[in-house]
Scaffold this active site. Structure first.
Site, short mmCIF file in Angstrom:
data_model
loop_
_atom_site.label_atom_id
_atom_site.label_comp_id
_atom_site.label_asym_id
_atom_site.label_seq_id
_atom_site.Cartn_x
_atom_site.Cartn_y
_atom_site.Cartn_z
N TYR A 141 -0.58 -2.14 3.89
CA TYR A 141 -1.59 -3.13 3.49
C TYR A 141 -0.98 -4.03 2.42
O TYR A 141 -0.04 -3.64 1.73
CB TYR A 141 -2.87 -2.45 2.97
CG TYR A 141 -2.61 -1.31 2.01
CD1 TYR A 141 -2.47 -1.55 0.64
CD2 TYR A 141 -2.48 0.00 2.47
CE1 TYR A 141 -2.21 -0.50 -0.24
CE2 TYR A 141 -2.22 1.04 1.60
CZ TYR A 141 -2.08 0.79 0.25
OH TYR A 141 -1.81 1.81 -0.62
N ASP A 190 -6.87 15.65 -10.23
CA ASP A 190 -5.98 16.54 -9.48
C ASP A 190 -5.93 17.95 -10.06
O ASP A 190 -5.62 18.90 -9.35
CB ASP A 190 -4.55 15.97 -9.45
CG ASP A 190 -4.35 14.95 -8.34
OD1 ASP A 190 -5.35 14.56 -7.70
OD2 ASP A 190 -3.19 14.54 -8.12
#
Ligand SMILES: Cc1cc2nc3c(=O)[nH]c(=O)nc-3n(C[C@H](O)[C@H](O)[C@H](O)COP(=O)(O)OP(=O)(O)OC[C@H]3O[C@@H](n4cnc5c(N)ncnc54)[C@H](O)[C@@H]3O)c2cc1C
Length: 252
Positions: free
Chosen positions: A74, A154
């Site tokens: 992208y 995380d």
């Protein structure tokens, strides 16, 4: 009170372990094993659009899927650069780093019979501008917090990046945590528990869904554009992920 390796100490009313996939806070709280290598490896590169034919790919999230690998691409920086990530399965390679350079010819060889657009993107990557790192995971936890200590991002829920949700979940966590701390300023242990209850199911489901998306991407196709597949590549089923409005649900 927190004691650090360098001998310094810090006082605070709560501890938030936002220390990533190898979280020391998580290990101290839960004694669970450190992150494990998934066998999946990400190659990341950026190509200047000046080096590519105009409109080589559409200005959207492009995904090509094939056996044991997939590629996403992208535009970034107002369309000046094409960013790509090529994801492969390589059981033997485990170096986790943001700065390990990949050999472009190795990558090109792995995708040599794929869609020509994929090959063009790899071919136009400048030497030394493709990076490689191992993808790690830890299993979903059944609880995050203990008294006045909790986890975020995380540290709480590392996941493979196949739904592009790791940072998103960390930001949502932070928003919800701030919401509950503001609502319960005198009872932070209650706020941490409410935060955990609000977040643990959603993030655990997304950890699993991200892994399953990788299995789906790698199971079928021959390196073609996934949007041409009848099932839309599985993403059409994901409004519970991408349609979630954390600000509306937890107003500030
Ligand atoms: C290839 C790839 C592509 C990705 N793509 C996307 C995407 O498109 N969208 C998305 O949302 N997510 C994506 N992610 C996931 C995203 O990068 C992570 O989920 C996100 O960085 C987690 O943020 P965090 O703050 O929880 O942890 P981290 O970013 O790991 O930050 C933890 C911080 O804690 C510090 N730290 C650790 N231990 C200690 C210590 N003992 N003392 C002091 N500091 C410490 C570390 O240095 C680090 O700065 C991708 C990940 C990968 C690998």
């Amino acid at each position: 009170m927190l004691n650090f390796e360098d001998g310094s100490t810090l006082h605070g009313s709560i501890v938030i372990g936002a220390d990533g996939v190898h979280s020391r806070v998580r290990t101290l709280l839960h004694h669970d094993p450190d992150a494990r290598f998934t066998g999946h490896v990400a190659y990341r590169g950026m190509v200047s659009v000046d080096d590519l034919e105009p409109n080589l790919v559409e200005p959207k999230f492009n995904l090509w899927a094939g056996p044991s690998a997939h590629v996403v691409a992208y535009y970034v920086r107002r369309g000046e650069l094409l960013n790509y990530v090529a994801l492969t399965e390589e059981a033997g390679w485990k170096t986790e780093s943001w700065t390990t350079r990949a050999d472009k010819s190795d990558l090109a060889a792995q995708f040599q019979d794929w869609n020509p657009t994929v090959q063009t993107i790899i071919d136009h990557t400048q030497e030394g501008q493709c990076y490689k790192w191992a993808l790690l995971m830890r299993e979903p936890l059944s609880t995050w917090s203990s008294a006045r200590t909790t986890l975020l991002g995380d540290a709480a829920h590392p996941m493979v990046p196949y739904l592009a949700q790791g940072s998103v979940m960390a930001i949502e966590d932070a928003w919800v945590l701030a919401h509950y701390l503001a609502a319960h300023p005198t009872t932070p242990d209650f706020a941490l528990k409410a935060y955990e209850e609000a977040r643990i199911e959603r993030t655990g489901k997304i950890q699993i869904a991200a892994w399953e998306q990788g299995q789906l991407n790698h199971a079928v196709g021959r390196g073609g554009d996934i949007s041409e597949r009848g099932d839309g590549g599985g993403f059409s089923k994901s409004s519970w992920i991408y349609g979630y409005d954390v600000c509306a649900l937890y107003p500030d």
